[in-house]
Design a protein around this motif. Structure first.
Motif, PDB file in Angstrom:
ATOM      1  N   TRP A 154      30.492 -18.763  -4.437  1.00 51.85           N
ATOM      2  CA  TRP A 154      31.259 -17.858  -5.342  1.00 51.85           C
ATOM      3  C   TRP A 154      32.492 -17.357  -4.792  1.00 51.85           C
ATOM      4  O   TRP A 154      32.682 -17.023  -3.631  1.00 51.85           O
ATOM      5  CB  TRP A 154      30.428 -16.574  -5.778  1.00 51.85           C
ATOM      6  CG  TRP A 154      29.215 -17.408  -6.422  1.00 51.85           C
ATOM      7  CD1 TRP A 154      28.077 -17.691  -5.793  1.00 51.85           C
ATOM      8  CD2 TRP A 154      29.172 -17.794  -7.876  1.00 51.85           C
ATOM      9  NE1 TRP A 154      27.162 -18.287  -6.901  1.00 51.85           N
ATOM     10  CE2 TRP A 154      27.699 -18.271  -8.081  1.00 51.85           C
ATOM     11  CE3 TRP A 154      29.895 -17.500  -9.013  1.00 51.85           C
ATOM     12  CZ2 TRP A 154      27.448 -18.796  -9.336  1.00 51.85           C
ATOM     13  CZ3 TRP A 154      29.427 -18.200 -10.222  1.00 51.85           C
ATOM     14  CH2 TRP A 154      28.261 -18.683 -10.330  1.00 51.85           C
TER      15      TRP A 154
ATOM     16  N   ILE B 121      33.511 -28.865 -10.944  1.00 46.00           N
ATOM     17  CA  ILE B 121      33.587 -28.929  -9.605  1.00 46.00           C
ATOM     18  C   ILE B 121      32.506 -30.067  -9.255  1.00 46.00           C
ATOM     19  O   ILE B 121      32.810 -30.794  -8.162  1.00 46.00           O
ATOM     20  CB  ILE B 121      33.155 -27.602  -8.866  1.00 46.00           C
ATOM     21  CG1 ILE B 121      34.315 -26.731  -9.242  1.00 46.00           C
ATOM     22  CG2 ILE B 121      32.763 -27.487  -7.379  1.00 46.00           C
ATOM     23  CD1 ILE B 121      33.991 -25.044  -8.679  1.00 46.00           C
ATOM     24  N   TRP B 122      30.988 -29.949  -9.821  1.00 48.53           N
ATOM     25  CA  TRP B 122      30.282 -30.803  -9.447  1.00 48.53           C
ATOM     26  C   TRP B 122      30.655 -32.545  -9.653  1.00 48.53           C
ATOM     27  O   TRP B 122      30.359 -33.152  -8.988  1.00 48.53           O
ATOM     28  CB  TRP B 122      28.955 -30.588 -10.317  1.00 48.53           C
ATOM     29  CG  TRP B 122      27.809 -31.433 -10.208  1.00 48.53           C
ATOM     30  CD1 TRP B 122      27.397 -32.372 -10.677  1.00 48.53           C
ATOM     31  CD2 TRP B 122      26.981 -31.307  -8.927  1.00 48.53           C
ATOM     32  NE1 TRP B 122      26.423 -32.957 -10.283  1.00 48.53           N
ATOM     33  CE2 TRP B 122      26.028 -32.181  -9.075  1.00 48.53           C
ATOM     34  CE3 TRP B 122      27.077 -30.637  -7.978  1.00 48.53           C
ATOM     35  CZ2 TRP B 122      24.848 -32.654  -8.024  1.00 48.53           C
ATOM     36  CZ3 TRP B 122      25.949 -30.858  -6.845  1.00 48.53           C
ATOM     37  CH2 TRP B 122      25.065 -31.769  -7.113  1.00 48.53           C
TER      38      TRP B 122
ATOM     39  N   GLN C   5      29.845 -18.342   4.054  1.00 50.21           N
ATOM     40  CA  GLN C   5      29.687 -19.534   3.455  1.00 50.21           C
ATOM     41  C   GLN C   5      27.927 -19.798   2.868  1.00 50.21           C
ATOM     42  O   GLN C   5      27.661 -20.982   2.651  1.00 50.21           O
ATOM     43  CB  GLN C   5      29.741 -20.490   4.615  1.00 50.21           C
ATOM     44  CG  GLN C   5      31.264 -20.695   4.967  1.00 50.21           C
ATOM     45  CD  GLN C   5      32.307 -21.235   3.794  1.00 50.21           C
ATOM     46  OE1 GLN C   5      31.525 -22.359   3.037  1.00 50.21           O
ATOM     47  NE2 GLN C   5      33.388 -20.826   3.140  1.00 50.21           N
TER      48      GLN C   5
ATOM     49  N   GLY D  22      25.693 -22.599  -4.398  1.00 54.43           N
ATOM     50  CA  GLY D  22      27.092 -22.653  -4.822  1.00 54.43           C
ATOM     51  C   GLY D  22      27.772 -21.447  -3.832  1.00 54.43           C
ATOM     52  O   GLY D  22      27.263 -20.402  -3.455  1.00 54.43           O
TER      53      GLY D  22
ATOM     54  N   GLU E 181      33.747 -33.535  -9.586  1.00 55.58           N
ATOM     55  CA  GLU E 181      34.795 -33.937  -8.456  1.00 55.58           C
ATOM     56  C   GLU E 181      34.075 -34.165  -7.176  1.00 55.58           C
ATOM     57  O   GLU E 181      33.640 -34.804  -6.477  1.00 55.58           O
ATOM     58  CB  GLU E 181      35.624 -33.021  -8.195  1.00 55.58           C
ATOM     59  CG  GLU E 181      36.447 -32.504  -9.480  1.00 55.58           C
ATOM     60  CD  GLU E 181      37.334 -31.269  -9.450  1.00 55.58           C
ATOM     61  OE1 GLU E 181      37.227 -30.706  -8.142  1.00 55.58           O
ATOM     62  OE2 GLU E 181      37.995 -31.024 -10.201  1.00 55.58           O
TER      63      GLU E 181
ATOM     64  N   ILE F   7      33.325 -21.655  -6.643  1.00 56.76           N
ATOM     65  CA  ILE F   7      34.515 -22.195  -5.911  1.00 56.76           C
ATOM     66  C   ILE F   7      34.166 -23.782  -5.508  1.00 56.76           C
ATOM     67  O   ILE F   7      34.702 -24.574  -5.800  1.00 56.76           O
ATOM     68  CB  ILE F   7      35.052 -21.434  -4.213  1.00 56.76           C
ATOM     69  CG1 ILE F   7      35.311 -20.029  -4.773  1.00 56.76           C
ATOM     70  CG2 ILE F   7      35.860 -22.228  -3.634  1.00 56.76           C
ATOM     71  CD1 ILE F   7      35.493 -19.314  -3.710  1.00 56.76           C
ATOM     72  N   LYS F   8      32.925 -23.985  -4.832  1.00 50.48           N
ATOM     73  CA  LYS F   8      32.438 -25.245  -4.500  1.00 50.48           C
ATOM     74  C   LYS F   8      30.867 -24.960  -4.229  1.00 50.48           C
ATOM     75  O   LYS F   8      30.211 -24.043  -4.104  1.00 50.48           O
ATOM     76  CB  LYS F   8      33.094 -25.789  -3.277  1.00 50.48           C
ATOM     77  CG  LYS F   8      32.647 -25.027  -1.997  1.00 50.48           C
ATOM     78  CD  LYS F   8      33.279 -25.717  -0.823  1.00 50.48           C
ATOM     79  CE  LYS F   8      32.949 -24.937   0.542  1.00 50.48           C
ATOM     80  NZ  LYS F   8      33.205 -25.659   1.638  1.00 50.48           N
ATOM     81  N   ILE F   9      30.310 -26.267  -4.558  1.00 54.14           N
ATOM     82  CA  ILE F   9      28.674 -26.655  -4.451  1.00 54.14           C
ATOM     83  C   ILE F   9      28.460 -26.895  -2.950  1.00 54.14           C
ATOM     84  O   ILE F   9      29.117 -27.691  -2.487  1.00 54.14           O
ATOM     85  CB  ILE F   9      28.380 -27.496  -5.441  1.00 54.14           C
ATOM     86  CG1 ILE F   9      28.462 -26.958  -6.753  1.00 54.14           C
ATOM     87  CG2 ILE F   9      26.928 -27.878  -5.054  1.00 54.14           C
ATOM     88  CD1 ILE F   9      28.052 -27.906  -7.999  1.00 54.14           C
ATOM     89  N   LEU F  10      27.676 -26.089  -2.467  1.00 52.93           N
ATOM     90  CA  LEU F  10      27.107 -26.285  -0.992  1.00 52.93           C
ATOM     91  C   LEU F  10      25.963 -27.297  -0.676  1.00 52.93           C
ATOM     92  O   LEU F  10      25.992 -28.070   0.162  1.00 52.93           O
ATOM     93  CB  LEU F  10      26.842 -24.847  -0.363  1.00 52.93           C
ATOM     94  CG  LEU F  10      28.163 -24.038  -0.418  1.00 52.93           C
ATOM     95  CD1 LEU F  10      27.305 -22.701   0.325  1.00 52.93           C
ATOM     96  CD2 LEU F  10      29.326 -24.577   0.486  1.00 52.93           C
TER      97      LEU F  10
ATOM     98  N   CYS G  12      31.768 -24.754 -13.195  1.00 52.62           N
ATOM     99  CA  CYS G  12      30.731 -25.520 -12.363  1.00 52.62           C
ATOM    100  C   CYS G  12      30.647 -26.851 -12.491  1.00 52.62           C
ATOM    101  O   CYS G  12      30.436 -27.819 -11.433  1.00 52.62           O
ATOM    102  CB  CYS G  12      29.447 -24.918 -12.749  1.00 52.62           C
ATOM    103  SG  CYS G  12      29.158 -23.312 -12.225  1.00 52.62           S
TER     104      CYS G  12
END
Length: 142
Positions: free
Chosen positions: A113, A139-140, A119, A111, A142, A91-94, A136
């Motif tokens: 998932w 997302i990275w 989180q 990341g 953006e 979903i996003k990279i933390l 991936c």
């Protein structure tokens, strides 16, 4: 019917060494019991590692369980394939960091998932993420 009987049409002549007089253990509320711990190689449990790690821990007193509606979990449906597997989607990279060894630098990505509830995320090597899923990199960027 045992497999030996099915193959040869007679009973096996080997004696059975199982304890035939053994009865199942019965416990009551208030009894003290020891919990068996499965040993894992190379893992330190309860302060000891290897052969010295305890096989049993306790004693613990048995208490009566009081059913509660809040203890029941509602399972989330998963989209399973015909071979009962599913695809994890990021979903996003933390977080992002670089770990250096003697010869090369490894880019580590934490990341979130799609099928995770928390989180926290999971650390993965960036090369594996790129090979598994092109999302991936989208997302990275953006």
């Amino acid at each position: 019917m045992a497999p030996f009987e099915a193959l040869y049409g007679r009973r096996c002549r080997n004696p059975s060494y199982a304890d035939l007089k053994r009865k199942p253990d019965e416990f009551a509320v208030g009894d003290y019991v020891l919990l068996r711990v499965s040993p894992m190689k190379g893992v330190m449990r309860f302060g000891n590692k290897g052969k010295l790690s305890p096989k049993f821990i306790g004693p613990y007193e048995l208490k009566r369980y009081v059913p509660d509606k809040s203890h029941v979990l509602d399972p989330e449906p998963l989209d399973l394939d015909e071979n009962l597997s599913y695809e994890e989607k990021p979903i996003k990279i933390l977080d992002f960091k670089v770990r250096s060894t003697r010869r090369k630098d490894i880019k580590m990505v934490k990341g979130l998932w799609a099928n995770q509830r928390t989180q926290e995320g999971v650390e993965l090597i960036e090369m594996i993420m790129n090979a598994r899923n092109e999302i991936c990199m989208n997302i990275w960027i953006e």
